[in-house]
Design a protein around this motif. Structure first.
Motif, PDB file in Angstrom:
ATOM      1  N   TRP A  31      10.286   0.989  -4.996  1.00 43.39           N
ATOM      2  CA  TRP A  31       9.771   1.545  -3.747  1.00 43.39           C
ATOM      3  C   TRP A  31       8.960   2.781  -4.089  1.00 43.39           C
ATOM      4  N   ARG A  33       5.908   5.516  -2.332  1.00 47.81           N
ATOM      5  CA  ARG A  33       5.295   5.930  -1.065  1.00 47.81           C
ATOM      6  C   ARG A  33       3.970   5.211  -0.841  1.00 47.81           C
ATOM      7  N   ALA A  34       3.790   4.740   0.362  1.00 44.98           N
ATOM      8  CA  ALA A  34       2.569   4.024   0.734  1.00 44.98           C
ATOM      9  C   ALA A  34       1.339   4.875   0.464  1.00 44.98           C
ATOM     10  N   THR A  35       1.422   6.185   0.705  1.00 52.09           N
ATOM     11  CA  THR A  35       0.262   7.059   0.479  1.00 52.09           C
ATOM     12  C   THR A  35      -0.156   7.055  -0.991  1.00 52.09           C
ATOM     13  N   GLU A  47       4.208  -9.056   3.763  1.00 53.12           N
ATOM     14  CA  GLU A  47       5.203  -8.179   4.369  1.00 53.12           C
ATOM     15  C   GLU A  47       6.547  -8.880   4.275  1.00 53.12           C
ATOM     16  N   ARG A  60       8.499  -4.032   5.528  1.00 54.44           N
ATOM     17  CA  ARG A  60       7.606  -3.203   4.729  1.00 54.44           C
ATOM     18  C   ARG A  60       6.621  -4.097   3.998  1.00 54.44           C
ATOM     19  N   ALA A  81       6.741   2.270   0.544  1.00 52.27           N
ATOM     20  CA  ALA A  81       7.796   3.050   1.190  1.00 52.27           C
ATOM     21  C   ALA A  81       7.207   4.017   2.209  1.00 52.27           C
ATOM     22  N   GLY A  82       7.982   4.270   3.243  1.00 50.80           N
ATOM     23  CA  GLY A  82       7.591   5.237   4.264  1.00 50.80           C
ATOM     24  C   GLY A  82       7.704   6.659   3.752  1.00 50.80           C
ATOM     25  N   ALA A  83       7.169   7.594   4.518  1.00 45.29           N
ATOM     26  CA  ALA A  83       7.109   9.002   4.119  1.00 45.29           C
ATOM     27  C   ALA A  83       8.485   9.614   3.860  1.00 45.29           C
ATOM     28  N   HIS A  84       9.512   9.122   4.530  1.00 42.78           N
ATOM     29  CA  HIS A  84      10.850   9.715   4.386  1.00 42.78           C
ATOM     30  C   HIS A  84      11.819   8.801   3.648  1.00 42.78           C
ATOM     31  N   GLU A  85      11.278   7.771   2.989  1.00 41.26           N
ATOM     32  CA  GLU A  85      12.123   6.853   2.234  1.00 41.26           C
ATOM     33  C   GLU A  85      12.087   7.218   0.754  1.00 41.26           C
TER      34      GLU A  85
END
Length: 117
Positions: A31, A33-35, A47, A60, A81-85
């Motif tokens: 995982w 971060r997507a960014t 997905e 995801r 992954a999301g910002a807080h994952e």
């Protein structure tokens, strides 16, 4: 047993991004971060649904990235992954890199013999 971290490099489209990731042998996939993935040009290819440790179901995107660790490179699937994952290096990448966790030294070491089953 303690925690183990690995310093890896993500490679895609001529871009490189160094990361220090928690090694998680309980996670099938890595995982990131997507960014970070988007910044080096990784695009989602599909997905998937996941069940979190709290029992929630989430969706995801997945992509493909090349990971380098101590001179070894492997193409692997990665979750956006999301910002807080959390960001983790999962089992799929570890097996591709042919490394395993040395629990005494809390580092990765080459796998001496690969299981054929």
């Amino acid at each position: 047993m303690g925690t183990t971290y690995a310093d890896i490099t993500l490679l895609a489209n001529g871009n490189r991004q160094k990361k220090r990731l928690l090694v998680d042998t309980g996670a099938s996939l890595s995982w990131i971060r997507a960014t970070t993935l988007k910044a080096i040009g990784i695009k989602a290819i599909q997905e998937r649904s996941f069940e979190t440790i709290e029992g929630r179901r989430i969706k995801r995107p997945l992509g493909e990235v090349q990971i380098e660790f101590e001179g070894q490179r492997v193409h692997t699937l990665v979750v956006f992954a999301g910002a807080h994952e959390g960001e983790v290096l999962g089992l799929h990448a570890l097996e591709g890199l042919m490394v395993e966790v040395d629990p005494n030294r809390r580092r990765l070491k080459p796998t001496k013999i690969l299981k054929a089953y």
